[in-house]
Enzyme design. Structure first.
Site, mmCIF file in Angstrom:
data_model
loop_
_atom_site.group_PDB
_atom_site.id
_atom_site.type_symbol
_atom_site.label_atom_id
_atom_site.label_comp_id
_atom_site.label_asym_id
_atom_site.label_seq_id
_atom_site.Cartn_x
_atom_site.Cartn_y
_atom_site.Cartn_z
ATOM 1 N N ASP A 229 0.810 -1.224 0.000
ATOM 2 C CA ASP A 229 0.000 0.000 0.000
ATOM 3 C C ASP A 229 0.839 1.267 0.000
ATOM 4 O O ASP A 229 0.343 2.335 -0.354
ATOM 5 C CB ASP A 229 -0.894 0.042 1.261
ATOM 6 C CG ASP A 229 -2.138 -0.810 1.119
ATOM 7 O OD1 ASP A 229 -2.239 -1.573 0.130
ATOM 8 O OD2 ASP A 229 -3.019 -0.724 2.001
ATOM 9 N N ALA B 257 -4.555 -6.533 -0.537
ATOM 10 C CA ALA B 257 -3.637 -7.424 0.160
ATOM 11 C C ALA B 257 -2.879 -8.330 -0.814
ATOM 12 O O ALA B 257 -1.669 -8.541 -0.661
ATOM 13 C CB ALA B 257 -4.422 -8.266 1.167
ATOM 14 N N HIS C 196 -21.199 -30.088 -13.319
ATOM 15 C CA HIS C 196 -22.598 -29.677 -13.144
ATOM 16 C C HIS C 196 -23.141 -30.313 -11.876
ATOM 17 O O HIS C 196 -22.894 -31.478 -11.639
ATOM 18 C CB HIS C 196 -23.428 -30.134 -14.348
ATOM 19 C CG HIS C 196 -24.879 -29.820 -14.193
ATOM 20 N ND1 HIS C 196 -25.373 -28.538 -14.347
ATOM 21 C CD2 HIS C 196 -25.941 -30.614 -13.878
ATOM 22 C CE1 HIS C 196 -26.681 -28.557 -14.125
ATOM 23 N NE2 HIS C 196 -27.052 -29.803 -13.844
HETATM 24 P P1 FAD Z 1 -0.387 -3.217 5.969
HETATM 25 O O1 FAD Z 1 -1.256 -4.395 5.963
HETATM 26 O O2 FAD Z 1 -0.984 -1.902 6.302
HETATM 27 O O3 FAD Z 1 0.813 -3.534 6.967
HETATM 28 C C1 FAD Z 1 1.780 -2.598 7.293
HETATM 29 C C2 FAD Z 1 2.288 -2.896 8.672
HETATM 30 O O4 FAD Z 1 3.442 -2.121 8.900
HETATM 31 C C3 FAD Z 1 1.318 -2.530 9.793
HETATM 32 O O5 FAD Z 1 1.047 -3.650 10.599
HETATM 33 C C4 FAD Z 1 2.027 -1.435 10.584
HETATM 34 O O6 FAD Z 1 1.798 -1.539 11.972
HETATM 35 C C5 FAD Z 1 3.474 -1.732 10.259
HETATM 36 N N1 FAD Z 1 4.360 -0.552 10.354
HETATM 37 C C6 FAD Z 1 4.163 0.676 9.844
HETATM 38 N N2 FAD Z 1 5.241 1.475 10.091
HETATM 39 C C7 FAD Z 1 6.100 0.716 10.798
HETATM 40 C C8 FAD Z 1 7.382 0.965 11.357
HETATM 41 N N3 FAD Z 1 7.990 2.148 11.207
HETATM 42 N N4 FAD Z 1 7.974 -0.034 12.048
HETATM 43 C C9 FAD Z 1 7.378 -1.241 12.216
HETATM 44 N N5 FAD Z 1 6.180 -1.528 11.689
HETATM 45 C C10 FAD Z 1 5.548 -0.575 10.988
HETATM 46 N N6 FAD Z 1 -7.618 -5.890 0.742
HETATM 47 C C11 FAD Z 1 -7.968 -6.993 0.063
HETATM 48 O O7 FAD Z 1 -7.242 -7.415 -0.830
HETATM 49 N N7 FAD Z 1 -9.122 -7.673 0.372
HETATM 50 C C12 FAD Z 1 -9.965 -7.255 1.318
HETATM 51 O O8 FAD Z 1 -10.984 -7.890 1.568
HETATM 52 C C13 FAD Z 1 -9.629 -6.084 2.049
HETATM 53 N N8 FAD Z 1 -10.430 -5.639 3.035
HETATM 54 C C14 FAD Z 1 -10.076 -4.520 3.727
HETATM 55 C C15 FAD Z 1 -10.936 -4.052 4.708
HETATM 56 C C16 FAD Z 1 -10.625 -2.921 5.437
HETATM 57 C C17 FAD Z 1 -11.561 -2.436 6.502
HETATM 58 C C18 FAD Z 1 -9.382 -2.250 5.180
HETATM 59 C C19 FAD Z 1 -9.008 -1.045 5.987
HETATM 60 C C20 FAD Z 1 -8.527 -2.699 4.200
HETATM 61 C C21 FAD Z 1 -8.865 -3.831 3.454
HETATM 62 N N9 FAD Z 1 -8.047 -4.309 2.425
HETATM 63 C C22 FAD Z 1 -8.418 -5.418 1.717
HETATM 64 C C23 FAD Z 1 -6.775 -3.653 2.085
HETATM 65 C C24 FAD Z 1 -5.597 -4.413 2.710
HETATM 66 O O9 FAD Z 1 -5.771 -4.474 4.107
HETATM 67 C C25 FAD Z 1 -4.290 -3.738 2.370
HETATM 68 O O10 FAD Z 1 -4.188 -3.573 0.966
HETATM 69 C C26 FAD Z 1 -3.107 -4.564 2.840
HETATM 70 O O11 FAD Z 1 -3.175 -4.779 4.221
HETATM 71 C C27 FAD Z 1 -1.795 -3.876 2.482
HETATM 72 O O12 FAD Z 1 -0.732 -4.636 2.955
HETATM 73 P P2 FAD Z 1 0.667 -3.971 3.338
HETATM 74 O O13 FAD Z 1 1.541 -5.089 3.785
HETATM 75 O O14 FAD Z 1 1.128 -3.102 2.249
HETATM 76 O O15 FAD Z 1 0.345 -2.997 4.565
#
Ligand code: FAD
Ligand code: NAI
Length: 462
Positions: free
Chosen positions: A309, A317, A441
């Site tokens: 993200d 995700a 089916h």
């Molecule tokens: P994240 O999952 O945001 O993880 C980043 C992590 O980094 C966090 O845990 C944070 O605490 C940690 N972090 C940040 N800065 C630091 C630091 N300096 N030091 C240590 N740790 C740190 N996507 C789907 O594909 N399907 C779905 O059904 C879906 N449903 C969703 C529902 C909701 C309500 C929301 C809010 C989002 C949803 N998403 C869904 C989107 C999905 O959650 C994100 O796209 C995904 O989590 C992104 O993954 P990521 O690893 O990039 O970041």
């Protein structure tokens, strides 16, 4: 000598998948996570808890709507929201601890705390310094703010607060008819709240195939959700127990107000990079706050990569996971690759919506000739057994070569069905390839084959 080959900052789907893949490829790996649990937004306050509440509320709604039709008599279940939240939490806990187990199994070091990049190949967590040849930033995103709206996570909530309400609101206003607004709005509408969705644009789910968007809007209205489209929210005034939402209709500047027990702000998410020290080390950012990367997920600073993200692309995700895998392979000297034209999107409403590839709108913009194969679930015997005949599958194929360019569907298990088209697209298949594949089916998947047949001489059951 560095402590690690790779340090990953962030333990969400991008970060933890990257960490496991790095370890599998023989790299000495650590993953730093600050929230105290692995799994990121997705497992803790996103995909998984929202799907748990969608599942529970769907079962409740189904019991009240369809059981009698099947001869299942008796008073329907009642809702104990506390217990429903306990169930949600147990699903989260099971999944997050599963990742801790996978880290141990793969010998990934899990460092708890907030990481900051403090020098070349150096990440500081609290008083500890850790060094690595490569750093992968996977710090995800947070809810965007809206001027005039202050989120207190009690009366005015983001998705995080909406996933943890202690009472079913009588009235709820959702700002934004995107994925979060429609999923969370559906949960509370099914549980009995009167839900009104206020959306800036004239349609819901921007970017989606227009026909699907209209069909979903109709279906949600039938379930009792109300919509005010083309309305810009200008502010929310909250007391301890209620909130007033002010908006202006864009077509005539008419002002309106809505009062609700709960207001959910769901107008998008923004990359999260607070406290990482990126400005100090000179990592380039886009004007949308994303970390800039090249085609190999490398930032402008040697040895620092970013995925998920926090960089450009859909905030999903599975997109983050794919990038996590690919960057691990790139660091290990392999050819990491993500096919950005085959990333499915699913909205877990009822009916469910799924899409992949081009839409009719994008194909028209490109001036590309295409054909449409459409099949309605009304012609699918299995869908009728579960009262899910509303909805359709639409396959888009190149007019000359028959190559599948996209697929959009609304109906039962759409989020599962889409993947046969994803695989077909990865192999460069034609609609005829799909149409000639035997489908069992009676299955919902037969609708996919019928839509593929409709790209040729015609579907059988329509
Ligand atoms: P994240 O999952 O945001 O993880 C980043 C992590 O980094 C966090 O845990 C944070 O605490 C940690 N972090 C940040 N800065 C630091 C630091 N300096 N030091 C240590 N740790 C740190 N996507 C789907 O594909 N399907 C779905 O059904 C879906 N449903 C969703 C529902 C909701 C309500 C929301 C809010 C989002 C949803 N998403 C869904 C989107 C999905 O959650 C994100 O796209 C995904 O989590 C992104 O993954 P990521 O690893 O990039 O970041
Ligand atoms: P979104 O971008 O999907 O939708 C936001 C909506 O708010 C848009 O329709 C937009 O036009 C509207 N909006 C913006 N400003 C407004 C205003 N002032 N007044 C009224 N409406 C306004 O964002 P959302 O729903 O917050 O989700 C964030 C991200 O999380 C998405 O990128 C999505 O990919 C991801 N997500 C994915 C899910 C899934 O895959 N099933 C589920 C939930 C979230």
């Amino acid at each position: 000598m560095a402590d690690y080959d790779v340090i990953i900052i962030g333990g969400g789907p991008g970060g933890y998948v990257c960490a496991i893949r790095c370890a599998q490829l023989g790299l000495k790996t650590a993953c730093i996570e600050g929230r105290g649990k692995l799994g990121g937004t997705c497992l803790n306050v996103g995909c998984i808890p929202s799907k748990a509440l969608l599942h529970a509320s769907h079962a409740y709604h189904d019991a009240h709507t369809n059981f009698e039709k099947m001869g299942l008599m008796g008073a329907g279940p009642t809702v104990d929201l506390g217990k429903m939240m306990d169930y949600k939490q147990s699903v989260i806990d099971g999944n997050t601890s599963g990742i801790e187990f996978l880290f141990k199994k793969n010998k990934v070091d899990y460092i708890q705390g907030w990481g900051k990049i403090t020098g070349k190949g150096e990440v500081t967590v609290g008083d500890d310094k850790h060094t690595a040849k490569n750093i992968v930033i996977a710090t995800g995103s947070e809810s965007s703010s809206l001027p005039g709206v202050e989120v207190d996570e009690k009366v005015v909530v983001s998705s995080t607060g909406a996933l943890a309400l202690t009472k079913i609101p009588k009235t709820m206003v959702v700002i934004g008819a995107g994925v979060i607004g429609l999923e969370m709005g559906s949960v509370y509408a099914r549980l009995g709240a009167e839900v009104t969705v206020v959306e800036f644009l004239d349609n819901i789910t921007p970017g989606m195939d227009a026909e699907i968007s209209k069909t979903l809007l109709r279906a949600l209205k039938k379930q009792g959700l109300k919509f005010i489209l083309g309305a810009a929210v200008s502010g929310v005034e909250a007391t301890k127990t209620k909130a007033k939402v002010s908006y202006t209709l864009r077509k005539n500047d008419k002002a309106g107000e809505l009062e609700a027990d709960i207001v959910l702000l769901a107008t998008g998410r923004r990359p999260y990079t607070d406290g990482l020290g990126l400005a100090e080390i000179g990592v380039e950012m886009s004007d949308r706050g994303q970390i800039k990367t090249n085609g190999h997920w490398q930032t402008n600073v040697a040895g620092i990569y970013a995925v998920g993200d926090v960089i450009d692309g859909p905030m999903l995700a599975h997109k983050a996971e794919d990038e996590g895998l690919a960057v691990a392979e790139t660091i290990a000297g392999q050819a990491g690759h993500v096919n950005y034209s085959v990333i499915p999107g699913v909205i877990y409403t009822s009916p469910e919506v799924a899409s992949v590839g081009e839409t009719e709108e994008t194909l028209k913009e490109q001036g590309r000739s295409y054909k449409v194969g459409k099949f309605t679930f009304m012609g699918n015997a299995r869908a009728k057994t579960i009262f899910a005949g509303d909805g359709f599958v639409k396959i888009l194929a190149d007019k000359d070569t028959d190559r599948i360019l996209g697929c959009h569907l609304i109906g039962p298990f759409a989020g599962e069905l889409i993947h046969e088209v994803c695989v077909a697209m990865e192999f460069g298949a034609s609609a005829e390839d799909l149409a000639r594949t035997c489908h069992a089916h009676p299955t919902f998947s037969e609708a996919m084959r019928e839509a593929a047949l409709a790209c040729g001489d015609g579907a059988i059951h329509s």
